[in-house]
Design a protein around this motif. Structure first.
Motif, PDB file in Angstrom:
ATOM      1  N   GLU A  82      14.947  12.737   8.903  1.00  0.00           N
ATOM      2  CA  GLU A  82      15.972  11.871   9.457  1.00  0.00           C
ATOM      3  C   GLU A  82      15.317  10.908  10.459  1.00  0.00           C
ATOM      4  O   GLU A  82      14.320  11.238  11.085  1.00  0.00           O
ATOM      5  CB  GLU A  82      17.086  12.670  10.141  1.00  0.00           C
ATOM      6  CG  GLU A  82      16.614  13.600  11.246  1.00  0.00           C
ATOM      7  CD  GLU A  82      17.767  14.418  11.847  1.00  0.00           C
ATOM      8  OE1 GLU A  82      18.808  13.812  12.167  1.00  0.00           O
ATOM      9  OE2 GLU A  82      17.606  15.644  11.970  1.00  0.00           O
ATOM     10  N   VAL A  83      15.865   9.734  10.561  1.00  0.00           N
ATOM     11  CA  VAL A  83      15.398   8.721  11.515  1.00  0.00           C
ATOM     12  C   VAL A  83      16.600   8.266  12.328  1.00  0.00           C
ATOM     13  O   VAL A  83      17.724   8.183  11.823  1.00  0.00           O
ATOM     14  CB  VAL A  83      14.717   7.530  10.804  1.00  0.00           C
ATOM     15  CG1 VAL A  83      13.439   7.978  10.108  1.00  0.00           C
ATOM     16  CG2 VAL A  83      15.663   6.890   9.809  1.00  0.00           C
ATOM     17  N   TYR A  84      16.391   7.913  13.597  1.00  0.00           N
ATOM     18  CA  TYR A  84      17.476   7.456  14.446  1.00  0.00           C
ATOM     19  C   TYR A  84      16.949   6.565  15.543  1.00  0.00           C
ATOM     20  O   TYR A  84      15.763   6.517  15.815  1.00  0.00           O
ATOM     21  CB  TYR A  84      18.272   8.642  14.999  1.00  0.00           C
ATOM     22  CG  TYR A  84      17.438   9.769  15.596  1.00  0.00           C
ATOM     23  CD1 TYR A  84      17.070   9.719  16.935  1.00  0.00           C
ATOM     24  CD2 TYR A  84      17.027  10.838  14.822  1.00  0.00           C
ATOM     25  CE1 TYR A  84      16.297  10.738  17.495  1.00  0.00           C
ATOM     26  CE2 TYR A  84      16.279  11.865  15.364  1.00  0.00           C
ATOM     27  CZ  TYR A  84      15.920  11.800  16.694  1.00  0.00           C
ATOM     28  OH  TYR A  84      15.160  12.818  17.234  1.00  0.00           O
TER      29      TYR A  84
ATOM     30  N   ILE B  55       0.863  -1.198   0.000  1.00  0.00           N
ATOM     31  CA  ILE B  55       0.000   0.000   0.000  1.00  0.00           C
ATOM     32  C   ILE B  55       0.892   1.239   0.000  1.00  0.00           C
ATOM     33  O   ILE B  55       2.049   1.173  -0.414  1.00  0.00           O
ATOM     34  CB  ILE B  55      -0.968  -0.033   1.213  1.00  0.00           C
ATOM     35  CG1 ILE B  55      -0.198  -0.287   2.516  1.00  0.00           C
ATOM     36  CG2 ILE B  55      -2.055  -1.078   1.007  1.00  0.00           C
ATOM     37  CD1 ILE B  55      -1.068  -0.284   3.749  1.00  0.00           C
ATOM     38  N   ASN B  56       0.356   2.367   0.471  1.00  0.00           N
ATOM     39  CA  ASN B  56       1.104   3.627   0.408  1.00  0.00           C
ATOM     40  C   ASN B  56       2.396   3.529   1.220  1.00  0.00           C
ATOM     41  O   ASN B  56       2.402   3.067   2.366  1.00  0.00           O
ATOM     42  CB  ASN B  56       0.252   4.773   0.949  1.00  0.00           C
ATOM     43  CG  ASN B  56      -0.956   5.055   0.065  1.00  0.00           C
ATOM     44  OD1 ASN B  56      -0.924   4.766  -1.142  1.00  0.00           O
ATOM     45  ND2 ASN B  56      -2.013   5.579   0.658  1.00  0.00           N
ATOM     46  N   TRP B  57       3.441   4.036   0.621  1.00  0.00           N
ATOM     47  CA  TRP B  57       4.756   3.960   1.271  1.00  0.00           C
ATOM     48  C   TRP B  57       5.389   5.362   1.351  1.00  0.00           C
ATOM     49  O   TRP B  57       5.263   6.172   0.425  1.00  0.00           O
ATOM     50  CB  TRP B  57       5.699   3.043   0.481  1.00  0.00           C
ATOM     51  CG  TRP B  57       7.145   3.169   0.885  1.00  0.00           C
ATOM     52  CD1 TRP B  57       8.150   3.739   0.176  1.00  0.00           C
ATOM     53  CD2 TRP B  57       7.721   2.738   2.106  1.00  0.00           C
ATOM     54  NE1 TRP B  57       9.324   3.696   0.853  1.00  0.00           N
ATOM     55  CE2 TRP B  57       9.084   3.070   2.060  1.00  0.00           C
ATOM     56  CE3 TRP B  57       7.209   2.092   3.261  1.00  0.00           C
ATOM     57  CZ2 TRP B  57       9.972   2.799   3.104  1.00  0.00           C
ATOM     58  CZ3 TRP B  57       8.092   1.812   4.283  1.00  0.00           C
ATOM     59  CH2 TRP B  57       9.449   2.158   4.209  1.00  0.00           C
ATOM     60  N   GLY B  58       6.060   5.547   2.453  1.00  0.00           N
ATOM     61  CA  GLY B  58       6.854   6.764   2.606  1.00  0.00           C
ATOM     62  C   GLY B  58       6.051   8.022   2.860  1.00  0.00           C
ATOM     63  O   GLY B  58       6.558   9.140   2.707  1.00  0.00           O
ATOM     64  N   ASN B  59       4.778   7.884   3.266  1.00  0.00           N
ATOM     65  CA  ASN B  59       3.957   9.079   3.524  1.00  0.00           C
ATOM     66  C   ASN B  59       4.012   9.500   4.989  1.00  0.00           C
ATOM     67  O   ASN B  59       3.177  10.277   5.450  1.00  0.00           O
ATOM     68  CB  ASN B  59       2.502   8.834   3.122  1.00  0.00           C
ATOM     69  CG  ASN B  59       1.842   7.745   3.954  1.00  0.00           C
ATOM     70  OD1 ASN B  59       2.539   6.940   4.587  1.00  0.00           O
ATOM     71  ND2 ASN B  59       0.512   7.708   3.951  1.00  0.00           N
ATOM     72  N   GLY B  60       5.016   9.045   5.722  1.00  0.00           N
ATOM     73  CA  GLY B  60       5.165   9.437   7.113  1.00  0.00           C
ATOM     74  C   GLY B  60       6.246   8.624   7.799  1.00  0.00           C
ATOM     75  O   GLY B  60       6.782   7.670   7.224  1.00  0.00           O
TER      76      GLY B  60
ATOM     77  N   ALA C 132      11.061   4.536  11.780  1.00  0.00           N
ATOM     78  CA  ALA C 132      11.046   4.004  10.423  1.00  0.00           C
ATOM     79  C   ALA C 132       9.942   4.678   9.615  1.00  0.00           C
ATOM     80  O   ALA C 132       8.979   5.246  10.169  1.00  0.00           O
ATOM     81  CB  ALA C 132      10.833   2.495  10.457  1.00  0.00           C
ATOM     82  N   PHE C 133      10.077   4.643   8.290  1.00  0.00           N
ATOM     83  CA  PHE C 133       9.041   5.149   7.400  1.00  0.00           C
ATOM     84  C   PHE C 133       7.816   4.243   7.475  1.00  0.00           C
ATOM     85  O   PHE C 133       7.923   3.047   7.778  1.00  0.00           O
ATOM     86  CB  PHE C 133       9.564   5.244   5.971  1.00  0.00           C
ATOM     87  CG  PHE C 133      10.367   6.485   5.699  1.00  0.00           C
ATOM     88  CD1 PHE C 133       9.773   7.598   5.127  1.00  0.00           C
ATOM     89  CD2 PHE C 133      11.714   6.537   6.056  1.00  0.00           C
ATOM     90  CE1 PHE C 133      10.500   8.744   4.891  1.00  0.00           C
ATOM     91  CE2 PHE C 133      12.450   7.675   5.831  1.00  0.00           C
ATOM     92  CZ  PHE C 133      11.850   8.786   5.249  1.00  0.00           C
TER      93      PHE C 133
END
Length: 202
Positions: A200-202, A126-131, A141-142
């Motif tokens: 950015e993610v950490y 389904i939708n990816w990378g929208n948050g 994580a995305f």
């Protein structure tokens, strides 16, 4: 004696003429008119007040009352829990965020278009990378989701979190800054920052 008679007749005639002359003279003179003095009527000075001048200008309506500008909405800094969750948006309204306790975990996340986005994993259909989200189970994580998750469900998006404001609830802290919204798990230190043109993610 004849001359005496003649003399008397002459005297009589002269007397008669004399009387006739006096009588003629009296008749010739016009009778004197009695002098009458005609007085002019007294002059009266009347003072008149001029009539008031009436103008026919059209009456103007009264000016409208001053219009006060609408009050400026102060940024909301206190957010009531809705089912134990706290929902808000970014100041520009591009991201909808929340701190949400679930039955198996608690998470904080924001949804909206950001770039860059990592490649879609094979298990996301389904939708990816929208948050981006962070849970109390590991690093941020995305998201792979079919719709908006972080919303109270109202007709409009939830109130914005003003720049410099923070929400700290359920073990997570989310902060609004000039470079985006950041959320972190207070216990683990894992988290993310999201903005339209960076993340950015950490």
């Amino acid at each position: 004696m004849g001359w005496v008679r003649a003399w008397l007749v002459g005297i009589g005639a002269g007397t008669a003429l004399l009387l006739a002359g006096c009588s003629s003279e009296s008749a010739a003179q016009p009778p004197q008119q009695a002098s009458a003095t005609t007085l002019a009527p007294p002059t009266t000075t009347e003072t008149t007040t001029p009539a008031p001048v009436t103008t026919t200008e059209e009456a103007l309506p009264p000016p409208p009352p001053p219009v006060e500008p609408p009050p400026t909405a102060e940024p909301q800094t206190t957010y009531a829990a809705i089912g134990g969750a706290y929902y808000f948006s970014s100041p520009d309204g591009l991201f909808q965020c929340g701190i949400v306790p679930l039955s198996s975990r608690t998470e904080a996340g924001c949804q909206g278009t950001t770039t860059p986005v990592p490649p879609r994993p094979e298990d996301c259909m389904i939708n990816w990378g929208n948050g981006i989200r962070v849970t109390n189970e590991g690093p941020a994580a995305f998201m792979c989701s079919g719709g908006v998750v972080y919303t109270s469900g109202g007709e409009t998006i939830d109130p914005p979190l003003a720049v410099g404001a923070t929400i700290a609830e359920n073990g997570f802290t989310c902060t609004s800054a000039e470079n985006g919204i950041s959320c972190v798990d207070d216990a683990t230190g894992h988290g993310f920052r999201i903005a339209p043109d960076s993340n950015e993610v950490y």
